[in-house]
Design an enzyme around this catalytic site. Structure first.
Site, PDB file in Angstrom:
ATOM      1  N   CYS A 119       0.150   6.770  15.920  1.00 53.10           N
ATOM      2  CA  CYS A 119      -1.096   7.477  15.598  1.00 53.10           C
ATOM      3  C   CYS A 119      -0.991   8.909  16.112  1.00 53.10           C
ATOM      4  CB  CYS A 119      -2.267   6.758  16.263  1.00 53.10           C
ATOM      5  SG  CYS A 119      -3.804   7.696  16.218  1.00 53.10           S
ATOM      6  N   TYR A 161       0.825  -1.218   0.000  1.00 59.67           N
ATOM      7  CA  TYR A 161       0.000   0.000   0.000  1.00 59.67           C
ATOM      8  C   TYR A 161       0.860   1.269   0.000  1.00 59.67           C
ATOM      9  CZ  TYR A 161      -4.214  -2.686  -0.018  1.00 59.67           C
ATOM     10  OH  TYR A 161      -5.218  -3.544  -0.416  1.00 59.67           O
ATOM     11  N   HIS A 185     -14.676   1.171  -0.818  1.00 53.58           N
ATOM     12  CA  HIS A 185     -13.551   0.296  -0.441  1.00 53.58           C
ATOM     13  C   HIS A 185     -12.436   1.060   0.264  1.00 53.58           C
ATOM     14  CE1 HIS A 185     -14.719  -2.964  -3.666  1.00 53.58           C
ATOM     15  NE2 HIS A 185     -15.496  -2.989  -2.591  1.00 53.58           N
ATOM     16  N   CYS A 195      -3.498   9.184  19.357  1.00 54.75           N
ATOM     17  CA  CYS A 195      -3.325   8.480  20.639  1.00 54.75           C
ATOM     18  C   CYS A 195      -1.897   7.984  20.872  1.00 54.75           C
ATOM     19  CB  CYS A 195      -4.304   7.316  20.732  1.00 54.75           C
ATOM     20  SG  CYS A 195      -3.863   5.900  19.700  1.00 54.75           S
ATOM     21  N   GLY A 209     -16.043   1.083 -15.931  1.00 54.98           N
ATOM     22  CA  GLY A 209     -14.712   0.512 -15.738  1.00 54.98           C
ATOM     23  C   GLY A 209     -14.574  -0.418 -14.556  1.00 54.98           C
ATOM     24  N   ARG A 258       1.256   1.751  -3.652  1.00 53.79           N
ATOM     25  CA  ARG A 258      -0.016   2.217  -4.227  1.00 53.79           C
ATOM     26  C   ARG A 258      -0.235   3.698  -3.887  1.00 53.79           C
ATOM     27  NH1 ARG A 258      -3.956  -1.747  -4.239  1.00 53.79           N
ATOM     28  NH2 ARG A 258      -5.245  -0.236  -5.327  1.00 53.79           N
ATOM     29  N   CYS A 275      -7.414   3.597  18.628  1.00 49.83           N
ATOM     30  CA  CYS A 275      -8.385   4.622  19.052  1.00 49.83           C
ATOM     31  C   CYS A 275      -9.465   4.883  17.997  1.00 49.83           C
ATOM     32  CB  CYS A 275      -7.678   5.923  19.410  1.00 49.83           C
ATOM     33  SG  CYS A 275      -7.065   6.855  17.990  1.00 49.83           S
ATOM     34  N   SER A 299     -15.086  -4.721 -13.427  1.00 50.99           N
ATOM     35  CA  SER A 299     -15.222  -6.045 -14.035  1.00 50.99           C
ATOM     36  C   SER A 299     -16.453  -6.806 -13.561  1.00 50.99           C
ATOM     37  CB  SER A 299     -13.978  -6.871 -13.735  1.00 50.99           C
ATOM     38  OG  SER A 299     -13.854  -7.041 -12.334  1.00 50.99           O
ATOM     39  N   CYS A 331      -6.475   4.101  12.788  1.00 52.62           N
ATOM     40  CA  CYS A 331      -5.824   3.609  14.001  1.00 52.62           C
ATOM     41  C   CYS A 331      -6.693   2.530  14.652  1.00 52.62           C
ATOM     42  CB  CYS A 331      -5.585   4.750  14.998  1.00 52.62           C
ATOM     43  SG  CYS A 331      -4.824   4.136  16.520  1.00 52.62           S
TER      44      CYS A 331
END
Ligand code: BJW
Length: 237
Positions: free
Chosen positions: A136, A56, A109, A139, A175, A59, A120, A177, A117
């Protein structure tokens, strides 16, 4: 097509493909480099958080480097100019709809530019890495995960989405699937409640047979044409 008063648009990875963001199920799709079950499930995150965070992080960097394309711009124009009810439900975790200027957007999504977090429950706008275990900001706990809906988790704001689908007189899918539920079932839900259904896609999808009409071609061409058609008709009603 007549004049519409209540439109729900569903977008998928295909609308961002021409911005340089890979789709999931194309031959060069993301899962060829990372198997979906290795990165997009809570179990994968528990087993190998570094792998998931690295995926990620990449990404996130890709999204920050990308720019909206004419399909995002056209939906933003629809959002500004259409005085009926509109909801753009996106499965995408990028922010290209918003950067194009659309406001009526719902990320079912999640969003890659958001960190959640687990200690918290706070959510923070996040553009940096999560791999190096930052605390975080609220917290201080080291418990941040990407604010993404993984397989087996409940997509966000489903009540709102199904209510909008129930009121829609036009449902447009762009767009995607039709391989992932519950989004793949929206067309049937909208049709069951009386909406006309239109699919815009580069090629026929798993769900094409469920739509009243399918138009094939790149989103950067099909979406601006369709938006002009809708706005022309709503002005003339
Ligand atoms: C172009 C183009 C161009 C290219 N112009 N077009 C068995 C049966 C039914 C369901 C299940 C089942 N087993 C498990 C399930 C449930 C599961 C599921 O659906 N699994 C399937 C694999 C079967 N779903 C879930 O777990 C979901 N949660 C859930 O169901 O909760 C319970 C519930 C029940 C009832 C109501 C409500 C809730 C959660 C799903 C989470 C999906 N997460 C991912 C990854 C995280 C986000 C991220 O990392 O980005 O979301 S998976 C991935 O697929 C991503 C996408 O949003 C999603 C959809 O993909 P998309 O956008 O359609 O991309 P592609 O690549 O598939 O397609 C691209 C399309 O674009 C193609 O058609 C191209 O032709 C087109 N295209 N270029 C126009 N230029």
């Amino acid at each position: 097509m007549g004049a519409f008063r209540n439109i729900v648009v569903l977008t998928g990875a295909g609308i961002s493909a021409e911005s340089g963001l890979k789709t999931f199920r194309a031959e060069d799709g993301l899962w060829e480099e990372h198997r979906v079950e290795d990165v997009a499930t809570p179990e994968a995150f528990a087993r190998d958080p570094a792998l998931v965070q690295r995926f990620y992080d990449l990404r996130r960097a890709g999204v920050l480097a990308a720019a909206p394309n004419p399909a995002h711009a056209a939906l933003a124009r629809l959002d500004r100019a259409f005085d009926g009810e509109l909801l753009i439900v996106t499965q995408n975790i990028d922010d290209l709809h918003e950067r194009a200027g659309a406001a009526r957007v719902l990320h079912m999504h999640g969003e890659v530019l958001s960190a959640w977090c687990l200690a918290c429950d706070a959510r923070h706008r996040w553009e940096r890495s999560l791999l190096d275990s930052p605390p975080c900001p609220a917290c201080g706990a080291v418990a941040l995960r990407p604010d993404i809906v993984w397989f087996g988790e409940m997509p966000y704001r489903m009540d709102e989405i199904f209510a909008a689908l129930g009121r829609a007189d036009l449902f447009v899918s762009i767009g995607t699937s039709g391989a992932v539920y519950p989004a793949a079932g929206f067309v049937q839900h909208a049709a069951h409640h009386g909406a006309r259904t239109l699919e815009l896609n580069l090629e026929r999808s798993a769900g094409s047979h469920l739509f009243d009409e399918t138009r094939l071609g790149p989103a950067s061409v099909l979406v601006p044409d369709w938006v002009e058609e809708v706005l022309g008709r709503s002005a003339g009603r």
